[in-house]
Design an enzyme around this catalytic site. Sequence first.
Site, PDB file in Angstrom:
ATOM      1  N   ASP A  82      24.754 153.810  50.880  1.00 38.10           N
ATOM      2  CA  ASP A  82      24.862 152.366  51.074  1.00 38.10           C
ATOM      3  C   ASP A  82      23.516 151.763  50.699  1.00 38.10           C
ATOM      4  O   ASP A  82      22.480 152.147  51.253  1.00 38.10           O
ATOM      5  CB  ASP A  82      25.183 152.089  52.549  1.00 38.10           C
ATOM      6  CG  ASP A  82      26.033 150.856  52.739  1.00 38.10           C
ATOM      7  OD1 ASP A  82      25.670 149.803  52.176  1.00 38.10           O
ATOM      8  OD2 ASP A  82      27.046 150.930  53.459  1.00 38.10           O
ATOM      9  N   ASP A  87      25.399 146.676  49.619  1.00 38.84           N
ATOM     10  CA  ASP A  87      25.559 145.785  50.766  1.00 38.84           C
ATOM     11  C   ASP A  87      25.126 144.345  50.465  1.00 38.84           C
ATOM     12  O   ASP A  87      24.073 144.127  49.864  1.00 38.84           O
ATOM     13  CB  ASP A  87      24.688 146.332  51.912  1.00 38.84           C
ATOM     14  CG  ASP A  87      24.886 145.580  53.211  1.00 38.84           C
ATOM     15  OD1 ASP A  87      25.978 145.706  53.784  1.00 38.84           O
ATOM     16  OD2 ASP A  87      23.967 144.856  53.634  1.00 38.84           O
ATOM     17  N   GLU A 107      29.674 144.784  47.597  1.00 40.88           N
ATOM     18  CA  GLU A 107      30.260 143.910  48.614  1.00 40.88           C
ATOM     19  C   GLU A 107      30.036 142.483  48.132  1.00 40.88           C
ATOM     20  O   GLU A 107      28.969 141.905  48.339  1.00 40.88           O
ATOM     21  CB  GLU A 107      29.576 144.142  49.972  1.00 40.88           C
ATOM     22  CG  GLU A 107      30.265 143.401  51.092  1.00 40.88           C
ATOM     23  CD  GLU A 107      29.476 143.375  52.391  1.00 40.88           C
ATOM     24  OE1 GLU A 107      30.096 143.267  53.448  1.00 40.88           O
ATOM     25  OE2 GLU A 107      28.235 143.458  52.362  1.00 40.88           O
ATOM     26  N   HIS A 135      34.233 149.398  58.321  1.00 45.17           N
ATOM     27  CA  HIS A 135      33.471 149.351  59.572  1.00 45.17           C
ATOM     28  C   HIS A 135      33.214 147.931  60.064  1.00 45.17           C
ATOM     29  O   HIS A 135      32.572 147.754  61.094  1.00 45.17           O
ATOM     30  CB  HIS A 135      32.139 150.064  59.363  1.00 45.17           C
ATOM     31  CG  HIS A 135      31.268 149.308  58.396  1.00 45.17           C
ATOM     32  ND1 HIS A 135      31.587 149.185  57.060  1.00 45.17           N
ATOM     33  CD2 HIS A 135      30.124 148.601  58.570  1.00 45.17           C
ATOM     34  CE1 HIS A 135      30.668 148.446  56.465  1.00 45.17           C
ATOM     35  NE2 HIS A 135      29.770 148.078  57.355  1.00 45.17           N
ATOM     36  N   ASP A 136      33.677 146.927  59.318  1.00 41.31           N
ATOM     37  CA  ASP A 136      33.460 145.530  59.715  1.00 41.31           C
ATOM     38  C   ASP A 136      34.742 144.836  60.151  1.00 41.31           C
ATOM     39  O   ASP A 136      34.745 143.622  60.381  1.00 41.31           O
ATOM     40  CB  ASP A 136      32.884 144.723  58.538  1.00 41.31           C
ATOM     41  CG  ASP A 136      31.425 145.063  58.243  1.00 41.31           C
ATOM     42  OD1 ASP A 136      30.691 145.415  59.189  1.00 41.31           O
ATOM     43  OD2 ASP A 136      31.034 144.955  57.067  1.00 41.31           O
TER      44      ASP A 136
HETATM   45  C1  GLC Z   1      27.454 144.058  55.374  1.00 34.35           C
HETATM   46  C2  GLC Z   1      27.798 145.273  56.202  1.00 34.35           C
HETATM   47  C3  GLC Z   1      27.679 144.925  57.657  1.00 34.35           C
HETATM   48  C4  GLC Z   1      26.247 144.528  57.913  1.00 34.35           C
HETATM   49  C5  GLC Z   1      25.814 143.388  56.994  1.00 34.35           C
HETATM   50  C6  GLC Z   1      24.334 143.199  57.010  1.00 34.35           C
HETATM   51  O1  GLC Z   1      28.359 143.029  55.550  1.00 34.35           O
HETATM   52  O2  GLC Z   1      29.068 145.744  55.865  1.00 34.35           O
HETATM   53  O3  GLC Z   1      28.082 145.959  58.499  1.00 34.35           O
HETATM   54  O4  GLC Z   1      26.084 144.145  59.243  1.00 34.35           O
HETATM   55  O5  GLC Z   1      26.157 143.631  55.647  1.00 34.35           O
HETATM   56  O6  GLC Z   1      23.674 144.252  56.361  1.00 34.35           O
END
Ligand code: GLC
Length: 551
Positions: free
Chosen positions: A97, A197, A253, A325-326
């Site tokens: 990640d 990310d 993302e 995970h979100d």
């Molecule tokens: C992304 C991740 C999340 C994290 C955020 C800040 O959205 O998936 O879990 O808290 O970025 O890094």
Amino acid sequence: MKKWWHEAIGYQIYPKSFQDTNGDGIGDLRGIIQHLDDLVDLGINVLWLSPINQSPMVDHGYDISDYYQVDPVFGSNEDLQELIQQADSRGIKILLDLVINHTSDQHPWFQEALSDPTGPAAQRYIIRHGQDGPPNNWRSIFGGSAWTRIPETDLYYLHLFTKNQPDLNWENPTLRQELYGMVRYWLDQGLGGFRIDAISHIKKDWQYENMPPDSDGLVNGFEYFRNVAGIEAFLDELAENTFRLYDSFTIAEMDDIQQERLAEFIGDQGYFSTVFDFFHTKFYIRQERYAKDPLGFVEELKEELFQRQAYVADQGFMTNFIENHDKIRSPGKFIPKAYINEYSKRLLAVCYFFLRGIPVIYQGQEIGMEDYPKESIHDYLDLATHNMYQEFLDKGMSAEDALFWVNLECRENSRTPMQWDATEQAGFTTGEPWFAVNPNYLEISYAQQRKGNSLLAFYKKVVALRKNEQYRETWIYGQLIPQFEEVKGCIAYTRESEAQRLWVIANCTPQEMRLPLSAPRVVLLNNYEQLDQGTELRLRPGQAIVLEEER
Ligand code: GLC
Ligand code: CA
């Protein structure tokens, strides 16, 4: 142009919750190594690990304090090296990640910046003068002001997430080179690539002053810090200096790319290999609505799904997923409570796995793990979850209602430890788990599903069918054509190539469904034992199938 990763079948691991091997209650890299054969068994070939770098864990690793070290809680750099090699020898590529929109506030870069906030080292972050308060009224994505004051100054630093995650200043060319060097360092270790990310936030629009605030005095400033014009130059430079040099696989993302510009991001020469398709993340089944309008939910979802598939088709590949995970677990998200069962969980798998794009499974999804509502807000650990709760209270909700909604929607739901077996703590740890195990591990566990006609066994069939030599090309490159669109509660499509036509059909209603499909077809997958094929196709409630049309 064909790429190796077009054949990717991904699996996401949230390392803290996967498998603990030393009894400290926190999952670790050795735990992942231990289960590699299970992953081979499932059939996946790309493994994305949520962050494992050194971190104070304010955001469970999404706050990195040393990009070059594995956090000791997860193991050592040698363990990671071993994981990469062991995975590689089993045909699995590892994706780390890549968290480069921000660092931890404990990163030496930020500590340096704090000690001399107007000096050159502070240029790595976004630091501005305030006037009787923060420089502007942006709200952080996790709640509260996006600015925190640097003690004993009138200077503030920007953090789009928690205050322990200061945003990096991508306008600084030296910083960018430092980041690229770090990315290359990891690619040199033999990674398959990265999940990237929060990358849509790296460019900020500084014309912005204060906007008319909401009642809390703050405002969502997304148009000023998400996918802002000019980000292209950063993304292209990043790819040019890193990913493209290694033919790596990157999943970004990034969910707000304009339709007509998708090719620029994920086309052959794109900044990334692919991006997650987030279209469904705003959909949650609601009991009250379901009672009034049982099929409205499916119909809306289906409409957007097919729109999306249509416009992505000529531009590249998106990554398809139903859990991460979100987000909460998929059964609670998509299925009415009364119908959450083995059949409906299989139906979900069928619906998304054969879409055009790269399929990814989130740990525990393959055994049907479910959300675990808490009795007290104190049982949650995530800052964003607590902020969500606080916002509900601030809006005037009772504590009871606020907890109800948190239980229903909060992202920590999917972070409970993996349920391996029916021993204490679900075989996740011999110690105290960092986050409580869902008590339903006695009914839902990996060990129990190893044999027989289980959901896990079904997932293995799904993956095997996706990879089957005979159909693989059609699944990857074939056209997607929606079918029976007018039939309420039916999600159906064909995947077509010159040689083949494959049908994916799901009856998302609690009634029998009849479809005018007369010629018998070869059944490739079925979530029930039988299929009634005659002059028409008769699907049972919640039945989902894959058929091959004989041509
Ligand atoms: C992304 C991740 C999340 C994290 C955020 C800040 O959205 O998936 O879990 O808290 O970025 O890094
Ligand atoms: Ca451990």
